[in-house]
Design an enzyme around this catalytic site. Sequence first.
Site, PDB file in Angstrom:
ATOM      1  N   HIS A 180      -2.490  -1.302  -3.388  1.00 37.27           N
ATOM      2  CA  HIS A 180      -3.611  -0.380  -3.235  1.00 37.27           C
ATOM      3  C   HIS A 180      -3.358   0.844  -4.117  1.00 37.27           C
ATOM      4  CE1 HIS A 180      -4.228  -2.090   1.104  1.00 37.27           C
ATOM      5  NE2 HIS A 180      -4.633  -2.930   0.168  1.00 37.27           N
ATOM      6  N   ASP A 216      -4.312  -4.860   5.945  1.00 34.64           N
ATOM      7  CA  ASP A 216      -4.763  -5.718   4.856  1.00 34.64           C
ATOM      8  C   ASP A 216      -3.710  -6.777   4.546  1.00 34.64           C
ATOM      9  OD1 ASP A 216      -6.250  -6.731   2.729  1.00 34.64           O
ATOM     10  OD2 ASP A 216      -5.470  -5.265   1.296  1.00 34.64           O
ATOM     11  N   MET A 244      -0.274   1.253   5.094  1.00 27.34           N
ATOM     12  CA  MET A 244      -1.053   1.511   6.299  1.00 27.34           C
ATOM     13  C   MET A 244      -2.109   0.429   6.477  1.00 27.34           C
ATOM     14  SD  MET A 244      -3.338   4.714   4.974  1.00 27.34           S
ATOM     15  CE  MET A 244      -4.074   4.726   3.345  1.00 27.34           C
ATOM     16  N   SER A 301       0.861  -1.191   0.000  1.00 25.43           N
ATOM     17  CA  SER A 301       0.000   0.000   0.000  1.00 25.43           C
ATOM     18  C   SER A 301       0.895   1.238   0.000  1.00 25.43           C
ATOM     19  CB  SER A 301      -0.955  -0.013   1.199  1.00 25.43           C
ATOM     20  OG  SER A 301      -1.855   1.068   1.139  1.00 25.43           O
ATOM     21  N   THR A 302       0.800   2.087   1.017  1.00 30.40           N
ATOM     22  CA  THR A 302       1.560   3.334   1.049  1.00 30.40           C
ATOM     23  C   THR A 302       3.067   3.064   0.930  1.00 30.40           C
ATOM     24  OG1 THR A 302      -0.114   4.194   2.554  1.00 30.40           O
ATOM     25  CG2 THR A 302       1.933   5.457   2.352  1.00 30.40           C
TER      26      THR A 302
END
Length: 373
Positions: free
Chosen positions: A208, A305, A302, A181-182
């Site tokens: 993501h 998940d 973050m 993600s991030t």
Amino acid sequence: MIRLLIIDDSALMRKLLAGIFEQEGDFEIRTARNGAEALVLAGSFAPHVATLDINMPVMDGLTCLSRLMVETPLPIVVVSSQTPEGAETTLEALALGAVDVIAKPAGTVSLGIDRIQPMLVEKVRAAAGARLRPTLRLADRIRHAMSRTASPDQPAPAAPPARHRADQPDPTAGLVLIGASTGGPQALETILTGFPEDLPWPVLVAQHMPASFTGAFAQRLNRICPLPVSEVRQPTILLPGHIHVARGDADLIVARRPAGLIATPVPSSPSHRWHPSVDRMVTSALNHVPAGLLVGVLVTGMGDDGAAAMARLSAEGGQTIAQDEDTAVVWGMPGALVRLGGADDVAPLPDIAQSVARAVARACSHTREATCR
């Protein structure tokens, strides 16, 4: 208070974004109309985080980002248009060190801004707490970006050599499953470019990211990786040594057909917060592949998940790798896997590609010699 710098040439966009964060009550906000103003404010205001538009007069977003990352490094969330050109420049920004991206609402901005508000606030909050580590080859990337600005006619870098991979699925092969993600695009570039050319398993990636960017992201990776990379836009047979990137704003699941394993995009599940969902991808793989033939990798991002599904993968006999805290931009997802006791290996980012290759080799050693070429 979180000091936020909003960089956008649109007065309406600056007003709307400032209004969103003013409602939160714990943001101190300054705005800049272009990159030149942003550089001045970055020094005097010392923001914890910034949002950045790409297409601006006086000094564009990429030039501003390159300067900020050298002069006053800070976490940056790109707020970008959804055009193909916007996707390409946004990926350049991520390669230069931006930690996340969100697509500007299509159509009437004032009507669509409410739709992205919750995700925007969460992304900016996560970025404000991100740790900026020296990105692999960041200085080289910045010099490259500046040289291309100075010399727009410079030839494009040569494409990787032709890759001759198997064109038939291996019914006994396993899968490598990666969630991010991030900060993920930079991490994924480091990992995927480090894979050996003879990796015998397919690789699935859930990053993501909005759908308007994942296609361009896969194309970018395909230009620099030793293995072929493509976005999963339709049911796709999983072939050895191919990397499949999940389409944004949807989920990717694994299924078995007479021809072999396939990956297919499906509508995003409302029971999962982030998409493409890492948890859903890993759970679907466990439904069709023995855990001993799965390697799960969870890197910067973050939230949590993928942590629960990968902990299950480990408990059932698969192998899992979590990025370590020191090299993660945000240690949310891999940290959650570690806290669940589901990480078989905790590795710094530069070592993850080799850790995956060793995990695949160990799994292959438990099967017939002919299974792995």
